[in-house]
Write a protein that holds these residues in place. Structure first.
Motif, mmCIF file in Angstrom:
data_model
loop_
_atom_site.group_PDB
_atom_site.id
_atom_site.type_symbol
_atom_site.label_atom_id
_atom_site.label_comp_id
_atom_site.label_asym_id
_atom_site.label_seq_id
_atom_site.Cartn_x
_atom_site.Cartn_y
_atom_site.Cartn_z
ATOM 1 N N VAL A 73 0.846 -1.192 0.000
ATOM 2 C CA VAL A 73 0.000 0.000 0.000
ATOM 3 C C VAL A 73 0.880 1.239 0.000
ATOM 4 N N GLY A 74 1.910 1.221 0.822
ATOM 5 C CA GLY A 74 2.832 2.347 0.902
ATOM 6 C C GLY A 74 3.974 2.034 1.847
ATOM 7 N N ARG A 75 5.084 2.750 1.684
ATOM 8 C CA ARG A 75 6.262 2.553 2.522
ATOM 9 C C ARG A 75 6.831 3.900 2.940
ATOM 10 N N ASP A 76 7.299 3.978 4.180
ATOM 11 C CA ASP A 76 7.968 5.185 4.654
ATOM 12 C C ASP A 76 9.284 4.774 5.300
ATOM 13 N N HIS A 77 10.375 4.909 4.555
ATOM 14 C CA HIS A 77 11.665 4.461 5.074
ATOM 15 C C HIS A 77 12.161 5.327 6.222
ATOM 16 N N THR A 79 10.477 6.333 8.880
ATOM 17 C CA THR A 79 9.959 5.835 10.163
ATOM 18 C C THR A 79 9.989 4.314 10.232
ATOM 19 N N ASP A 80 10.489 3.656 9.165
ATOM 20 C CA ASP A 80 10.615 2.199 9.105
ATOM 21 C C ASP A 80 9.254 1.501 9.142
ATOM 22 N N ILE A 81 8.261 2.114 8.519
ATOM 23 C CA ILE A 81 6.916 1.538 8.505
ATOM 24 C C ILE A 81 6.494 1.245 7.073
ATOM 25 N N ALA A 82 6.038 0.020 6.844
ATOM 26 C CA ALA A 82 5.482 -0.368 5.550
ATOM 27 C C ALA A 82 4.078 -0.929 5.790
ATOM 28 N N LEU A 83 3.164 -0.612 4.874
ATOM 29 C CA LEU A 83 1.785 -1.068 4.985
ATOM 30 C C LEU A 83 1.471 -1.969 3.797
ATOM 31 N N LEU A 84 0.958 -3.172 4.084
ATOM 32 C CA LEU A 84 0.642 -4.161 3.059
ATOM 33 C C LEU A 84 -0.846 -4.477 3.084
ATOM 34 N N ARG A 85 -1.373 -4.841 1.909
ATOM 35 C CA ARG A 85 -2.774 -5.255 1.819
ATOM 36 C C ARG A 85 -2.843 -6.751 1.506
ATOM 37 N N VAL A 86 -3.718 -7.443 2.218
ATOM 38 C CA VAL A 86 -3.864 -8.883 2.046
ATOM 39 C C VAL A 86 -5.309 -9.275 2.334
ATOM 40 N N ASP A 87 -5.803 -10.292 1.665
ATOM 41 C CA ASP A 87 -7.142 -10.783 1.959
ATOM 42 C C ASP A 87 -7.133 -11.477 3.311
ATOM 43 N N GLY A 88 -8.074 -11.128 4.156
ATOM 44 C CA GLY A 88 -8.145 -11.748 5.478
ATOM 45 C C GLY A 88 -8.950 -10.888 6.433
ATOM 46 N N ASP A 89 -9.478 -11.521 7.471
ATOM 47 C CA ASP A 89 -10.314 -10.794 8.438
ATOM 48 C C ASP A 89 -9.854 -11.047 9.871
ATOM 49 N N LEU A 176 14.964 -1.054 19.038
ATOM 50 C CA LEU A 176 14.115 0.114 19.196
ATOM 51 C C LEU A 176 12.657 -0.270 19.002
ATOM 52 N N THR A 177 11.790 0.600 19.453
ATOM 53 C CA THR A 177 10.358 0.430 19.240
ATOM 54 C C THR A 177 9.829 1.627 18.471
ATOM 55 N N ILE A 178 9.134 1.351 17.372
ATOM 56 C CA ILE A 178 8.395 2.408 16.692
ATOM 57 C C ILE A 178 7.052 2.503 17.415
ATOM 58 N N PRO A 179 6.800 3.603 18.133
ATOM 59 C CA PRO A 179 5.631 3.675 19.010
ATOM 60 C C PRO A 179 4.303 3.558 18.268
ATOM 61 N N ALA A 180 3.292 3.115 19.000
ATOM 62 C CA ALA A 180 1.950 2.966 18.425
ATOM 63 C C ALA A 180 1.446 4.287 17.851
ATOM 64 N N ALA A 181 1.766 5.405 18.503
ATOM 65 C CA ALA A 181 1.310 6.712 18.011
ATOM 66 C C ALA A 181 1.893 7.002 16.637
ATOM 67 N N THR A 182 3.161 6.648 16.430
ATOM 68 C CA THR A 182 3.798 6.854 15.127
ATOM 69 C C THR A 182 3.179 5.936 14.081
ATOM 70 N N ILE A 183 2.946 4.683 14.458
ATOM 71 C CA ILE A 183 2.336 3.720 13.539
ATOM 72 C C ILE A 183 0.961 4.198 13.101
ATOM 73 N N GLU A 184 0.150 4.640 14.046
ATOM 74 C CA GLU A 184 -1.197 5.092 13.707
ATOM 75 C C GLU A 184 -1.151 6.278 12.751
ATOM 76 N N ARG A 185 -0.257 7.211 13.006
ATOM 77 C CA ARG A 185 -0.163 8.417 12.175
ATOM 78 C C ARG A 185 0.333 8.089 10.766
ATOM 79 N N LYS A 192 -4.278 6.201 3.124
ATOM 80 C CA LYS A 192 -5.021 7.229 2.405
ATOM 81 C C LYS A 192 -4.400 7.574 1.057
ATOM 82 N N SER A 193 -3.066 7.764 1.028
ATOM 83 C CA SER A 193 -2.442 8.257 -0.203
ATOM 84 C C SER A 193 -1.302 7.401 -0.726
ATOM 85 N N GLY A 194 -0.894 6.382 0.013
ATOM 86 C CA GLY A 194 0.167 5.498 -0.448
ATOM 87 C C GLY A 194 1.570 6.028 -0.230
ATOM 88 N N ARG A 195 1.704 7.217 0.309
ATOM 89 C CA ARG A 195 3.022 7.799 0.543
ATOM 90 C C ARG A 195 2.936 8.880 1.609
#
Length: 288
Positions: A73-77, A79-89, A176-185, A192-195
């Protein structure tokens, strides 16, 4: 009947905490790379960008052993966060934006060779918001005193209540830990925009030493970029930003976060030995 001792109670509590989180933990298989990840929302997986291959197909292995293809879906190097889309619930794990207390227990629930794994450690250091070496805005400094395999990057760090307070990643000489607040943001922006928008001045800079400090020489310039539009030329030396002396090229780059897009900065430059001032409207960095 003998009452359970404190160690037995702790062991049972940890096992229950891990069992609750394990279904939402996945193994991320990309080209010659293995990492962990977790269900952020139904159908959306968060993993460590650093541990994700730059190209090739991606496959998600769930805790029950099932495998499904995924797309980026998008990657942000930064903050070291990548978002993937997969079928599943699969239901996500509850996250907490509270920073854990120094010395509190931390359980890392990750995937190792496709199977759920767990590691126990403690919070070794906490601190305020900081910027990564790549310029990402991290909401809190949380270091963990725990060993972590490369394949366990992207796993969840849980507090004693079983709430996820962040994603575990390998930093320089520490976990290190990437905090939940950073992940959510960040994940919300990627969904929303892929980047993640980054500020752009449209110049290539080289640090130079001056008699009274440090400057940044414009080595090349995007003719269609913001600096060129403002009148800055190749060979100019930036000496100040918004009236403050330049402390370095990296500091200037780090100031070009998402919030800088559209703002106006006052750049003071030396051109032929004479100081000039230019107002530059920060653009959005091209995806390249």
């Amino acid at each position: 009947m003998t009452e359970p001792n404190i160690l037995s109670s702790l062991s049972s509590a940890l096992a229950e905490t891990i069992a609750r989180a394990a279904p939402a933990i996945v193994s991320v298989h990309s080209y010659r790379a293995r990492a962990s990840g977790f269900v952020w929302k139904a159908g959306l997986i968060v993993t460590a960008d650093e541990a994700l291959a730059d190209e090739g197909e991606i496959e998600i292995q769930f805790a029950d052993g099932s495998r499904r293809p995924a797309t980026v879906v998008g990657r942000d190097h930064t903050t070291d966060i990548a978002l993937l889309r997969v079928d599943g619930d699969v239901a996500p794990v509850k996250q907490s934006t509270a920073v854990p207390a120094l010395g509190s227990l931390a359980v890392i629930v990750a995937a190792d060779r496709g199977a759920p794994s767990a590691r126990l450690g403690m919070v070794g250091h906490t601190g305020p918001a900081w910027r990564s070496l790549r310029g990402g805005e991290i909401d809190a400094r949380i270091e963990l005193d725990v060993r972590l395999r490369h394949s366990q990057q992207g796993g969840l760090a849980l507090n004693a209540a079983g709430e996820a307070f962040g994603m575990a990643v390998l930093g320089p000489r520490r976990v290190l830990t990437i905090p939940a607040a950073t992940i959510e943001r960040v994940a919300a922006q990627l969904e929303k925009s892929g980047r993640i928008a980054r500020g752009y001045l449209g110049v290539g800079l080289q640090p130079v030493r001056l008699d009274d400090g440090i400057g940044a020489m414009v080595m090349n310039i995007d003719k269609a970029g913001p600096s060129a539009a403002a009148g800055i030329r190749q060979g100019d030396v930036i000496i100040a930003v918004n009236g403050e002396k330049l402390s370095g090229v990296r500091a200037l780059s780090r100031g070009l976060g998402p919030q800088s897009v559209g703002s106006v900065v006052d750049l003071t430059v030396h051109r032929g030995g004479e100081p000039l001032s230019f107002k530059v409207t920060v653009g959005e960095r091209p995806e390249t």
